[in-house]
Design a protein around this motif. Sequence first.
Motif, PDB file in Angstrom:
ATOM      1  N   ILE A 102       0.858  -1.183   0.000  1.00  0.00           N
ATOM      2  CA  ILE A 102       0.000   0.000   0.000  1.00  0.00           C
ATOM      3  C   ILE A 102       0.894   1.232   0.000  1.00  0.00           C
ATOM      4  N   GLN A 103       0.574   2.169  -0.866  1.00  0.00           N
ATOM      5  CA  GLN A 103       1.410   3.364  -1.004  1.00  0.00           C
ATOM      6  C   GLN A 103       0.551   4.609  -0.932  1.00  0.00           C
ATOM      7  N   LEU A 104       1.113   5.642  -0.350  1.00  0.00           N
ATOM      8  CA  LEU A 104       0.480   6.959  -0.408  1.00  0.00           C
ATOM      9  C   LEU A 104       1.105   7.688  -1.591  1.00  0.00           C
ATOM     10  N   ARG A 105       0.278   8.153  -2.506  1.00  0.00           N
ATOM     11  CA  ARG A 105       0.797   8.832  -3.682  1.00  0.00           C
ATOM     12  C   ARG A 105       0.072  10.146  -3.877  1.00  0.00           C
ATOM     13  N   ASN A 106       0.738  11.048  -4.583  1.00  0.00           N
ATOM     14  CA  ASN A 106       0.039  12.245  -5.035  1.00  0.00           C
ATOM     15  C   ASN A 106       0.254  12.332  -6.540  1.00  0.00           C
ATOM     16  N   GLY A 107      -0.820  12.213  -7.298  1.00  0.00           N
ATOM     17  CA  GLY A 107      -0.710  12.126  -8.754  1.00  0.00           C
ATOM     18  C   GLY A 107      -0.862  13.442  -9.480  1.00  0.00           C
ATOM     19  N   SER A 108      -0.857  14.559  -8.766  1.00  0.00           N
ATOM     20  CA  SER A 108      -0.981  15.842  -9.476  1.00  0.00           C
ATOM     21  C   SER A 108       0.313  16.095 -10.248  1.00  0.00           C
ATOM     22  N   PRO A 109       0.216  16.687 -11.440  1.00  0.00           N
ATOM     23  CA  PRO A 109       1.422  16.901 -12.237  1.00  0.00           C
ATOM     24  C   PRO A 109       2.423  17.847 -11.564  1.00  0.00           C
ATOM     25  N   HIS A 110       1.946  18.656 -10.620  1.00  0.00           N
ATOM     26  CA  HIS A 110       2.868  19.600  -9.970  1.00  0.00           C
ATOM     27  C   HIS A 110       3.292  19.109  -8.574  1.00  0.00           C
ATOM     28  N   ALA A 111       3.178  17.793  -8.340  1.00  0.00           N
ATOM     29  CA  ALA A 111       3.513  17.262  -7.011  1.00  0.00           C
ATOM     30  C   ALA A 111       4.987  17.533  -6.645  1.00  0.00           C
ATOM     31  N   TYR A 112       5.891  17.382  -7.610  1.00  0.00           N
ATOM     32  CA  TYR A 112       7.308  17.643  -7.319  1.00  0.00           C
ATOM     33  C   TYR A 112       7.543  19.126  -7.024  1.00  0.00           C
ATOM     34  N   ASP A 113       6.808  19.973  -7.745  1.00  0.00           N
ATOM     35  CA  ASP A 113       6.961  21.420  -7.500  1.00  0.00           C
ATOM     36  C   ASP A 113       6.553  21.745  -6.064  1.00  0.00           C
ATOM     37  N   VAL A 114       5.432  21.147  -5.621  1.00  0.00           N
ATOM     38  CA  VAL A 114       4.955  21.394  -4.254  1.00  0.00           C
ATOM     39  C   VAL A 114       5.979  20.856  -3.246  1.00  0.00           C
ATOM     40  N   GLU A 115       6.562  19.714  -3.557  1.00  0.00           N
ATOM     41  CA  GLU A 115       7.500  19.103  -2.616  1.00  0.00           C
ATOM     42  C   GLU A 115       8.778  19.932  -2.466  1.00  0.00           C
ATOM     43  N   TYR A 116       9.383  20.290  -3.594  1.00  0.00           N
ATOM     44  CA  TYR A 116      10.714  20.916  -3.545  1.00  0.00           C
ATOM     45  C   TYR A 116      10.754  22.361  -4.029  1.00  0.00           C
ATOM     46  N   GLY A 117       9.627  22.883  -4.487  1.00  0.00           N
ATOM     47  CA  GLY A 117       9.624  24.271  -4.955  1.00  0.00           C
ATOM     48  C   GLY A 117      10.222  24.431  -6.336  1.00  0.00           C
ATOM     49  N   ASP A 118      10.341  23.324  -7.086  1.00  0.00           N
ATOM     50  CA  ASP A 118      10.869  23.421  -8.450  1.00  0.00           C
ATOM     51  C   ASP A 118       9.964  24.339  -9.263  1.00  0.00           C
TER      52      ASP A 118
END
Lengths: 137, 163
Positions: A102-118
């Motif tokens: 079982i995994q927790l995922r976030n499938g929004s295309p901007h998930a990496y941006d939210v995580e690291y501010g890219d």
Amino acid sequence: MKSTITVNSSFYNKLKHLDKTVLDTVKGRLEDIARTAVDFSPVETGAYVTSFSYTVGAGRPRGKSSDNLPKGASLQSKRDEGYNDLLQDISRIKSIEDLDNIQLRNGSPHAYDVEYGDNWSRTDGYFVFTKLENIYG
Amino acid sequence: MANNIYDNIRAALETHLTDTLVGTDIAYENVAFSPTTGTLFVKPTFIPTTTQPATRGLNPQLLYQGVFNTMVHAPEGSGPALSDSTCNTIADAFAATTDIFFDIENNAILTEALAFITQEDGGRMLANNVINVSIRYAERQQGRIDTPWYTVPVNIGWYVYNT
């Protein structure tokens, strides 16, 4: 030589009870993680916070784009929506076998941006998964 | 001299990073920094997560924990070697079970021998104004392009017991 052993049916009942206890404990933990995940999430359009999924069995994970969505969404209602989605996923867990992967995922295309501010020039990332791993990992 | 536990933890982690990456540009939080195109730099972020009692009872010792994210920015298109080397240096310096002893008074990292005072009974205790930041994990994550940079996060999990 052969012998037959009969297992008392109460033994199976006890095993079932143990299974249920374990399942309830894990589900409780998953609910805690879900609550923390949405509470750590920023809300602008609500696309990110409503894109979390627990992968349980088959089914496509949620993933919404913030493109063309109006900004200024209600913080609490979007967080509640994201949390309720995750509770729905948890309710699909019926047995211990469902917890194998079982995994927790976030499938929004901007998930990496939210995580690291890219790709964001003015705002740092929110480190949502980084914090979750630190607290629950 | 810092006066708050989080100030001290941040100072310990940032000083250890600075000592580790001599000659590398570091973009500290909320400090003006203009990256030089084509030159690697590291951007650390201090992220406290939880504070909770370490034991039951009155006035318990507290467990502080969090993450020290270090984002390695290498020039886009320069290959992975440069960022790999820096990530490895950081991961080695902050390897799991590492203890960082920080002299709050003098803003300096101490060796373990200097951080402790030996008591009459042979036991030892941390010297005054010394904080011990312990490392739980150092994990390198996947690299990505963030034009004009190739960025690789290294997440360092830390914890501190303090009264």
